[in-house]
Write a protein that holds these residues in place. Structure first.
Motif, PDB file in Angstrom:
ATOM      1  N   TYR A   1      -0.295   8.394 -11.479  1.00 24.49           N
ATOM      2  CA  TYR A   1      -0.071   6.979 -11.247  1.00 24.49           C
ATOM      3  C   TYR A   1       1.411   6.651 -11.123  1.00 24.49           C
ATOM      4  N   ALA A   2       2.258   7.469 -11.700  1.00 25.64           N
ATOM      5  CA  ALA A   2       3.698   7.223 -11.583  1.00 25.64           C
ATOM      6  C   ALA A   2       4.140   7.295 -10.128  1.00 25.64           C
ATOM      7  N   LEU A   3       3.526   8.177  -9.370  1.00 20.73           N
ATOM      8  CA  LEU A   3       3.840   8.300  -7.950  1.00 20.73           C
ATOM      9  C   LEU A   3       3.339   7.093  -7.173  1.00 20.73           C
ATOM     10  N   LEU A   4       2.256   6.482  -7.656  1.00 23.32           N
ATOM     11  CA  LEU A   4       1.621   5.388  -6.938  1.00 23.32           C
ATOM     12  C   LEU A   4       2.207   4.034  -7.309  1.00 23.32           C
ATOM     13  N   SER A   5       2.592   3.877  -8.565  1.00 21.29           N
ATOM     14  CA  SER A   5       3.087   2.588  -9.041  1.00 21.29           C
ATOM     15  C   SER A   5       4.080   2.829 -10.171  1.00 21.29           C
ATOM     16  N   ALA A   6       5.331   3.044  -9.805  1.00 22.14           N
ATOM     17  CA  ALA A   6       6.349   3.436 -10.783  1.00 22.14           C
ATOM     18  C   ALA A   6       6.537   2.399 -11.880  1.00 22.14           C
ATOM     19  N   SER A   7       6.229   1.127 -11.598  1.00 21.94           N
ATOM     20  CA  SER A   7       6.427   0.073 -12.592  1.00 21.94           C
ATOM     21  C   SER A   7       5.491   0.220 -13.786  1.00 21.94           C
ATOM     22  N   GLY A   8       4.450   1.053 -13.660  1.00 25.64           N
ATOM     23  CA  GLY A   8       3.513   1.238 -14.759  1.00 25.64           C
ATOM     24  C   GLY A   8       3.906   2.324 -15.730  1.00 25.64           C
ATOM     25  N   GLY A   9       5.036   2.997 -15.497  1.00 20.77           N
ATOM     26  CA  GLY A   9       5.468   4.078 -16.368  1.00 20.77           C
ATOM     27  C   GLY A   9       5.070   5.435 -15.822  1.00 20.77           C
ATOM     28  N   ASN A  10       5.491   6.487 -16.507  1.00 20.43           N
ATOM     29  CA  ASN A  10       5.187   7.869 -16.084  1.00 20.43           C
ATOM     30  C   ASN A  10       3.778   8.245 -16.543  1.00 20.43           C
ATOM     31  N   VAL A  11       2.803   7.614 -15.912  1.00 22.42           N
ATOM     32  CA  VAL A  11       1.412   7.715 -16.345  1.00 22.42           C
ATOM     33  C   VAL A  11       0.654   8.744 -15.514  1.00 22.42           C
TER      34      VAL A  11
ATOM     35  N   LEU B   1       0.823  -1.205   0.000  1.00 22.35           N
ATOM     36  CA  LEU B   1       0.000   0.000   0.000  1.00 22.35           C
ATOM     37  C   LEU B   1       0.857   1.254   0.000  1.00 22.35           C
ATOM     38  N   PHE B   2       0.360   2.261  -0.689  1.00 18.10           N
ATOM     39  CA  PHE B   2       0.973   3.588  -0.661  1.00 18.10           C
ATOM     40  C   PHE B   2      -0.030   4.542  -0.025  1.00 18.10           C
ATOM     41  N   PHE B   3       0.346   5.126   1.117  1.00 17.86           N
ATOM     42  CA  PHE B   3      -0.509   6.080   1.809  1.00 17.86           C
ATOM     43  C   PHE B   3      -0.054   7.496   1.453  1.00 17.86           C
TER      44      PHE B   3
ATOM     45  N   SER C   1     -12.095   8.725   4.062  1.00 13.35           N
ATOM     46  CA  SER C   1     -10.741   9.119   3.669  1.00 13.35           C
ATOM     47  C   SER C   1      -9.981   9.794   4.799  1.00 13.35           C
ATOM     48  N   LEU C   2     -10.606  10.776   5.439  1.00 14.77           N
ATOM     49  CA  LEU C   2      -9.881  11.619   6.396  1.00 14.77           C
ATOM     50  C   LEU C   2      -9.760  10.996   7.783  1.00 14.77           C
ATOM     51  N   PHE C   3     -10.663  10.101   8.136  1.00 13.94           N
ATOM     52  CA  PHE C   3     -10.592   9.468   9.455  1.00 13.94           C
ATOM     53  C   PHE C   3     -10.121   8.016   9.372  1.00 13.94           C
ATOM     54  N   MET C   4     -10.485   7.320   8.309  1.00 10.69           N
ATOM     55  CA  MET C   4     -10.123   5.901   8.171  1.00 10.69           C
ATOM     56  C   MET C   4      -8.991   5.682   7.169  1.00 10.69           C
ATOM     57  N   ARG C   5      -8.483   6.716   6.579  1.00 19.12           N
ATOM     58  CA  ARG C   5      -7.332   6.762   5.690  1.00 19.12           C
ATOM     59  C   ARG C   5      -7.554   6.080   4.347  1.00 19.12           C
ATOM     60  N   SER C   6      -6.963   6.665   3.349  1.00 24.86           N
ATOM     61  CA  SER C   6      -7.005   6.124   1.993  1.00 24.86           C
ATOM     62  C   SER C   6      -5.614   5.664   1.578  1.00 24.86           C
ATOM     63  N   ALA C   7      -5.580   4.640   0.751  1.00 25.35           N
ATOM     64  CA  ALA C   7      -4.303   4.124   0.265  1.00 25.35           C
ATOM     65  C   ALA C   7      -4.463   3.716  -1.195  1.00 25.35           C
ATOM     66  N   TYR C   8      -3.339   3.635  -1.874  1.00 17.82           N
ATOM     67  CA  TYR C   8      -3.304   3.136  -3.246  1.00 17.82           C
ATOM     68  C   TYR C   8      -2.591   1.795  -3.249  1.00 17.82           C
TER      69      TYR C   8
ATOM     70  N   LEU D   1       8.396  15.818 -11.079  1.00 15.34           N
ATOM     71  CA  LEU D   1       9.500  16.725 -11.393  1.00 15.34           C
ATOM     72  C   LEU D   1       9.042  17.937 -12.191  1.00 15.34           C
ATOM     73  N   ILE D   2       7.809  17.897 -12.694  1.00 17.72           N
ATOM     74  CA  ILE D   2       7.337  18.994 -13.549  1.00 17.72           C
ATOM     75  C   ILE D   2       5.993  19.552 -13.058  1.00 17.72           C
ATOM     76  N   GLY D   3       5.797  19.494 -11.747  1.00 17.94           N
ATOM     77  CA  GLY D   3       4.662  20.224 -11.178  1.00 17.94           C
ATOM     78  C   GLY D   3       3.478  19.413 -10.725  1.00 17.94           C
ATOM     79  N   LEU D   4       3.529  18.085 -10.892  1.00 15.62           N
ATOM     80  CA  LEU D   4       2.414  17.250 -10.458  1.00 15.62           C
ATOM     81  C   LEU D   4       2.908  16.338  -9.336  1.00 15.62           C
ATOM     82  N   GLY D   5       3.021  16.905  -8.149  1.00 13.51           N
ATOM     83  CA  GLY D   5       3.654  16.204  -7.040  1.00 13.51           C
ATOM     84  C   GLY D   5       2.723  15.400  -6.175  1.00 13.51           C
ATOM     85  N   SER D   6       1.421  15.618  -6.272  1.00 14.10           N
ATOM     86  CA  SER D   6       0.462  14.902  -5.435  1.00 14.10           C
ATOM     87  C   SER D   6      -0.108  13.693  -6.174  1.00 14.10           C
ATOM     88  N   ALA D   7      -0.581  12.743  -5.393  1.00 14.00           N
ATOM     89  CA  ALA D   7      -1.206  11.576  -5.997  1.00 14.00           C
ATOM     90  C   ALA D   7      -2.454  11.982  -6.767  1.00 14.00           C
ATOM     91  N   GLU D   8      -3.239  12.896  -6.188  1.00 14.13           N
ATOM     92  CA  GLU D   8      -4.440  13.374  -6.858  1.00 14.13           C
ATOM     93  C   GLU D   8      -4.467  14.894  -6.860  1.00 14.13           C
TER      94      GLU D   8
END
Length: 517
Positions: A370-380, A81-83, A207-214, A320-327
């Protein structure tokens, strides 16, 4: 027997097989991969995997309902999981990151909107109180959680009739804050003027009390784990199988005897329909008098919005180009005008110009890194816009192809204005429309979220004893939208399955190898 292999069906099947070791089930899927919306498609030459759904899983904290279900299924040690540290980031004329924590998010918003401090306190108190009660609904039904019933009655009397837009306008004066707070309605396929406020509170609580993960590997990984579990237990999941009809006893129509698929009758003792009730009523079940009222209810059930999705592959890491958050949410520039535009589009649903302006130009939309969540899938990077199938031409037409090009131009121009550095790094793009969703799932209006969760939505077929006694519905159309709702509903339904009703003995399997539940 399951018609469809969406995540609700896979979860339900895995649970009942766990509890009834002698049981064998058969799941039939028209697509070439199991999972419904919890699937992916690959472009091997590009080294890219594209997830078909937002695989954000709420309730994945230590006390979360979904985490407990993963534990029950024996999957907890098989997933990574990625939190994310942020709930989501908002981009418009300003940038704002909301932490994945209720107190921190409340403080962040109070600092940005100091005149709304009291109202924000009230809102987060409602999330903590009524959102928790909604979140614990399935546990309440099983007797594992007892809410304050006086509090519950107050909420149903005073909050249940409200949409998110109505409730937030009653509480806040700043239109930008209202739009920001309403953004989680996107997760259930709703715009704020459609979404039920009481349901919305439980989505935020989850999400905010029980937490979300990827999930590392995406939603397809989860589907594959469930399929593997079923096959190891002796059950079967078959893809590329088109179910033609559900065979019902011709004498009184009270029992299904099996399904016809690829011209062959496959007998079973119970049929679980993992498809929209309207599709089942119209195309799979016979035209019985006993089903007429439910057939009408299924037609009247309002679908949640569908999605137009742009899949992007970049030549560098998005962070690296401005999209630093998962969502990231690209905020509507004029929220009140956006709501008016959508109302006009719903009143003229086939008018392409009005609809495109309402959904693509005016409304907020969501971007997943998705690149932040699962790097093996490419810079998606995947861009999701809530949409309506009714203004889309039929597939494989010149009008359809031209409309897809307009979608890309309009939506990406907004994204690139908000995050300019992205534009020069796009090396590949692909588009999915509501017609695509309709084609692969046969869901009403192409909705991947099931029924609209609004105060005024039609009830559909849930809550009524189905006349064909051994046919049940398992999907977002009866459970509510999102992984936690659909999988939680499957868990609730699995606990009601009785061993004697479904057991198939070893001798029976030897005689009738195609028979299954």
């Amino acid at each position: 027997m399951y018609v469809g292999s969406g995540i609700t069906a896979l979860t339900h099947a895995a649970l009942i097989v766990d509890r009834n070791p002698a049981l064998r089930v058969l799941i039939l899927e028209q697509h070439d991969v199991p999972g419904g919306y919890a699937t992916e498609f690959c472009r091997p030459k590009l080294g890219a995997r594209f997830d078909c759904s937002l695989h954000k899983l709420s309730g994945m904290g230590p006390q979360g309902n979904l985490r407990a279900l993963f534990r029950e299924l024996g999957l907890e040690d098989k997933i990574r999981l990625f939190f994310p540290p942020t709930f989501f980031e908002v981009v418009s004329t300003v940038r704002l990151s909301l932490p994945e924590d209720a107190r921190a998010t409340q403080l962040c918003l109070t600092q940005m909107f100091p005149t709304e401090e009291v109202a924000l306190g009230r809102f987060f108190a409602e999330v903590a109180t009524y959102g928790r009660d909604g979140y614990m609904q399935f546990e309440t039904l099983q007797g594992n959680y007892e809410p304050d019933f006086k509090q519950l009655r107050w909420a149903h009397r005073n909050l249940k009739p409200l949409t998110v837009a109505q409730a937030l306008r009653q509480r806040f004066g700043d239109s930008r804050l209202i739009e920001i707070l309403s953004l989680p309605s996107i997760y259930v396929g709703c715009y704020p003027e459609q979404c039920a406020y009481l349901y919305f509170l439980h989505v935020v609580y989850a999400s905010l009390f029980m937490r979300s993960a990827y999930l590392e590997g995406g939603s397809q990984h989860l589907s594959n784990l469930l399929v593997k579990k079923l096959r190891l237990a002796g059950s079967d999941v078959r893809t590329n199988v088109d179910v033609e009809r559900i065979e019902v006893d011709s004498d009184d129509g009270s029992q299904a005897t099996g399904v016809v698929a690829c011209g062959q009758l496959i007998r079973c003792s119970h049929v679980y329909v993992n498809a929209s009730p309207e599709h089942a009523m119209r195309d799979l079940l016979p035209n019985l008098d006993a089903l007429q009222d439910l057939r009408r209810r299924a037609r009247e059930q309002i679908p949640a919005n569908s999605t137009s999705t742009i899949y992007l592959l970049l030549d560098t890491r998005p962070d690296l180009i401005g999209l630093g958050s998962a969502e990231t949410m690209v905020l509507a520039e004029a929220p009140e005008q956006a709501e008016q535009s959508r109302a006009l589009a719903r009143s003229s649903p086939t008018d392409a110009e009005i609809a495109e302006n309402a959904y693509w130009v005016k409304s907020s939309f969501e971007v997943t890194n998705y690149a932040l969540l699962s790097a093996s899938g490419g810079n998606v990077v995947i861009v999701n816009v809530l949409d309506d199938v009714r203004h889309w031409p039929e597939r494989k037409t010149a009008e359809y192809r031209a409309k897809k090009r307009r979608l890309v131009q309009v939506v990406l121009s907004r994204l690139f204005r908000a995050i300019p550095a992205l534009e020069s790094h796009v090396k590949y793009r692909e588009v999915s429309t509501p017609r695509t969703c309709e084609r692969y799932t046969r869901n009403k209006a192409g909705s991947g979220y099931g029924a609209l969760v609004s105060p005024y939505a039609a009830a559909g077929v849930s809550g009524i004893a189905f006349p064909v006694g051994n046919v049940s519905f398992l999907s977002a159309w009866v459970s509510g939208s999102g992984y936690e709702a659909t999988m939680g509903f499957a868990r609730l339904m699995a606990r009601s399955v009785q061993l004697s009703r479904h057991t198939v003995t070893a001798n029976e399997r030897a005689v009738r190898p195609t028979n299954a539940n």
